[in-house]
Write a protein that holds these residues in place. Structure first.
Motif, PDB file in Angstrom:
ATOM      1  N   TRP A  24       0.907  -1.152   0.154  1.00  0.00           N
ATOM      2  CA  TRP A  24       0.051   0.067  -0.288  1.00  0.00           C
ATOM      3  C   TRP A  24       0.909   1.201   0.211  1.00  0.00           C
ATOM      4  O   TRP A  24       0.638   2.331  -0.512  1.00  0.00           O
ATOM      5  CB  TRP A  24      -1.096  -0.102   1.245  1.00  0.00           C
ATOM      6  CG  TRP A  24      -2.262  -1.060   0.971  1.00  0.00           C
ATOM      7  CD1 TRP A  24      -2.945  -1.420  -0.050  1.00  0.00           C
ATOM      8  CD2 TRP A  24      -2.683  -1.826   2.103  1.00  0.00           C
ATOM      9  NE1 TRP A  24      -3.802  -2.040   0.044  1.00  0.00           N
ATOM     10  CE2 TRP A  24      -3.684  -2.642   1.335  1.00  0.00           C
ATOM     11  CE3 TRP A  24      -2.401  -2.036   3.176  1.00  0.00           C
ATOM     12  CZ2 TRP A  24      -4.417  -3.578   2.096  1.00  0.00           C
ATOM     13  CZ3 TRP A  24      -3.080  -3.001   3.924  1.00  0.00           C
ATOM     14  CH2 TRP A  24      -4.211  -3.782   3.393  1.00  0.00           C
ATOM     15  N   ARG A  25       1.685   1.325   0.623  1.00  0.00           N
ATOM     16  CA  ARG A  25       2.859   2.326   0.681  1.00  0.00           C
ATOM     17  C   ARG A  25       3.566   2.566  -0.586  1.00  0.00           C
ATOM     18  O   ARG A  25       3.393   3.974  -1.185  1.00  0.00           O
ATOM     19  CB  ARG A  25       4.077   2.183   1.734  1.00  0.00           C
ATOM     20  CG  ARG A  25       4.874   3.373   2.053  1.00  0.00           C
ATOM     21  CD  ARG A  25       5.693   3.096   3.102  1.00  0.00           C
ATOM     22  NE  ARG A  25       5.429   2.639   4.304  1.00  0.00           N
ATOM     23  CZ  ARG A  25       4.970   3.588   5.106  1.00  0.00           C
ATOM     24  NH1 ARG A  25       4.811   4.889   4.914  1.00  0.00           N
ATOM     25  NH2 ARG A  25       4.321   3.190   6.072  1.00  0.00           N
ATOM     26  N   ALA A  29       2.901   6.064  -2.965  1.00  0.00           N
ATOM     27  CA  ALA A  29       3.973   6.650  -3.259  1.00  0.00           C
ATOM     28  C   ALA A  29       4.399   6.533  -4.792  1.00  0.00           C
ATOM     29  O   ALA A  29       5.737   6.969  -5.067  1.00  0.00           O
ATOM     30  CB  ALA A  29       5.561   5.996  -2.227  1.00  0.00           C
ATOM     31  N   LYS A  30       3.461   5.934  -5.467  1.00  0.00           N
ATOM     32  CA  LYS A  30       3.643   5.871  -6.770  1.00  0.00           C
ATOM     33  C   LYS A  30       5.230   5.369  -7.468  1.00  0.00           C
ATOM     34  O   LYS A  30       5.880   5.767  -8.222  1.00  0.00           O
ATOM     35  CB  LYS A  30       3.783   7.350  -7.319  1.00  0.00           C
ATOM     36  CG  LYS A  30       2.428   8.147  -7.051  1.00  0.00           C
ATOM     37  CD  LYS A  30       2.339   9.303  -7.915  1.00  0.00           C
ATOM     38  CE  LYS A  30       0.960  10.279  -7.482  1.00  0.00           C
ATOM     39  NZ  LYS A  30      -0.084   9.558  -8.137  1.00  0.00           N
ATOM     40  N   ASP A  31       5.103   4.090  -6.661  1.00  0.00           N
ATOM     41  CA  ASP A  31       6.387   3.439  -6.673  1.00  0.00           C
ATOM     42  C   ASP A  31       6.130   1.784  -7.371  1.00  0.00           C
ATOM     43  O   ASP A  31       5.891   0.957  -6.624  1.00  0.00           O
ATOM     44  CB  ASP A  31       7.124   3.179  -5.385  1.00  0.00           C
ATOM     45  CG  ASP A  31       8.421   2.552  -5.379  1.00  0.00           C
ATOM     46  OD1 ASP A  31       8.793   1.839  -6.603  1.00  0.00           O
ATOM     47  OD2 ASP A  31       9.262   2.462  -4.634  1.00  0.00           O
ATOM     48  N   PRO A  32       6.143   1.846  -8.651  1.00  0.00           N
ATOM     49  CA  PRO A  32       5.963   0.551  -9.561  1.00  0.00           C
ATOM     50  C   PRO A  32       6.958  -0.444  -9.405  1.00  0.00           C
ATOM     51  O   PRO A  32       6.487  -1.708  -9.216  1.00  0.00           O
ATOM     52  CB  PRO A  32       5.933   1.070 -11.067  1.00  0.00           C
ATOM     53  CG  PRO A  32       6.344   2.425 -10.916  1.00  0.00           C
ATOM     54  CD  PRO A  32       6.500   3.084  -9.609  1.00  0.00           C
ATOM     55  N   VAL A  33       8.221  -0.123  -8.855  1.00  0.00           N
ATOM     56  CA  VAL A  33       9.138  -1.291  -8.554  1.00  0.00           C
ATOM     57  C   VAL A  33       8.755  -1.961  -7.437  1.00  0.00           C
ATOM     58  O   VAL A  33       8.735  -3.307  -7.261  1.00  0.00           O
ATOM     59  CB  VAL A  33      10.501  -0.546  -8.450  1.00  0.00           C
ATOM     60  CG1 VAL A  33      11.549  -1.620  -8.194  1.00  0.00           C
ATOM     61  CG2 VAL A  33      10.759  -0.067 -10.011  1.00  0.00           C
ATOM     62  N   ALA A  34       8.500  -1.226  -6.155  1.00  0.00           N
ATOM     63  CA  ALA A  34       8.146  -1.710  -5.109  1.00  0.00           C
ATOM     64  C   ALA A  34       6.643  -2.363  -4.989  1.00  0.00           C
ATOM     65  O   ALA A  34       6.292  -3.491  -4.509  1.00  0.00           O
ATOM     66  CB  ALA A  34       8.240  -0.934  -3.759  1.00  0.00           C
ATOM     67  N   PHE A  35       5.849  -1.937  -5.879  1.00  0.00           N
ATOM     68  CA  PHE A  35       4.467  -2.266  -6.312  1.00  0.00           C
ATOM     69  C   PHE A  35       4.666  -3.824  -6.774  1.00  0.00           C
ATOM     70  O   PHE A  35       4.174  -4.801  -6.345  1.00  0.00           O
ATOM     71  CB  PHE A  35       3.713  -1.618  -7.144  1.00  0.00           C
ATOM     72  CG  PHE A  35       2.468  -2.129  -7.500  1.00  0.00           C
ATOM     73  CD1 PHE A  35       1.339  -1.913  -7.144  1.00  0.00           C
ATOM     74  CD2 PHE A  35       2.273  -3.025  -8.787  1.00  0.00           C
ATOM     75  CE1 PHE A  35      -0.161  -2.301  -7.429  1.00  0.00           C
ATOM     76  CE2 PHE A  35       1.053  -3.426  -9.269  1.00  0.00           C
ATOM     77  CZ  PHE A  35       0.011  -3.087  -8.274  1.00  0.00           C
ATOM     78  N   ARG A  36       5.435  -3.841  -7.899  1.00  0.00           N
ATOM     79  CA  ARG A  36       5.839  -5.139  -8.655  1.00  0.00           C
ATOM     80  C   ARG A  36       6.459  -6.293  -7.560  1.00  0.00           C
ATOM     81  O   ARG A  36       5.996  -7.443  -7.755  1.00  0.00           O
ATOM     82  CB  ARG A  36       6.560  -5.108  -9.850  1.00  0.00           C
ATOM     83  CG  ARG A  36       6.890  -6.282 -10.671  1.00  0.00           C
ATOM     84  CD  ARG A  36       5.791  -6.916 -11.036  1.00  0.00           C
ATOM     85  NE  ARG A  36       5.866  -8.512 -11.585  1.00  0.00           N
ATOM     86  CZ  ARG A  36       5.741  -9.436 -11.071  1.00  0.00           C
ATOM     87  NH1 ARG A  36       5.706  -9.469  -9.640  1.00  0.00           N
ATOM     88  NH2 ARG A  36       6.065 -10.620 -11.643  1.00  0.00           N
ATOM     89  N   ALA A  37       7.476  -5.853  -7.005  1.00  0.00           N
ATOM     90  CA  ALA A  37       8.114  -6.636  -5.917  1.00  0.00           C
ATOM     91  C   ALA A  37       7.302  -7.099  -4.833  1.00  0.00           C
ATOM     92  O   ALA A  37       7.910  -8.128  -4.342  1.00  0.00           O
ATOM     93  CB  ALA A  37       9.254  -5.869  -5.493  1.00  0.00           C
TER      94      ALA A  37
END
Length: 175
Positions: A24-25, A29-37
């Motif tokens: 969710w963070r 935070a608009k972080d696609p790398v962490a989203f995918r991970a």
């Protein structure tokens, strides 16, 4: 279950909570790398209702990137806030677990000048992959939603870090 097993179970539950909160963070935070991970390498079962259903996290990451990183005149136009709560996590095996969460979601959309509040339930499955918990299934079902126009004099500002070298480039949306 002996004390050591109970402690290990609690540690696994906490690691899964950390995964979901990190997911969710990453969304906010608009972080696609962490989203995918947050998802297993291949084969994640994802169903986000109107956003689509997928058998891998890559297509959903593409949608997330397009929406979350959209900009007009150099400014973000979508602002999200995910608040997850009421986790019910069950470790079902040495490398598997299930979870259910309630979500409060708020979005400000500057393209159509609306604010949306949605609540719903996540039904997840988790897999221990390379020593880290990842989501192998993530289904979201909205229970209710309300959308209202932003006031004409509403001013929305954001403070997001610039895209990192690993992150996809920001998407520019034409008005």
């Amino acid at each position: 279950m002996d004390l050591a097993q109970r402690i290990d179970n609690l540690e696994q539950v906490e690691a899964i909570k950390k995964l979901k909160y990190g997911y969710w963070r990453a969304c906010d935070a608009k972080d696609p790398v962490a989203f995918r991970a947050s998802f297993v390498r291949t084969g994640a079962d994802i169903d986000y209702g109107r956003l689509g259903a997928f058998q891998d996290a890559d297509p959903m990451t593409e949608i997330f990137t397009k929406v979350a990183l959209a900009k007009v005149d150099g400014e973000h136009v979508i602002y999200d806030m995910h608040h997850g709560m009421h986790p019910e996590i069950t470790v079902t095996g040495e490398h598997t677990a299930t979870g259910r969460w309630t979500l409060r979601f708020r979005q400000v959309n500057l393209l159509d000048r609306t604010e949306t509040l949605t609540t719903g339930e996540y039904d997840d499955e988790y897999l221990l992959e390379d020593g880290e918990w990842k989501m192998s299934k993530c289904h979201f079902t909205a229970t209710w939603s309300i959308q209202q126009p932003l006031a004409a004099d509403a001013v929305v500002t954001g403070n997001f870090p610039a895209a990192t070298p690993q992150s996809p480039e920001n998407t520019v949306v034409d008005r």
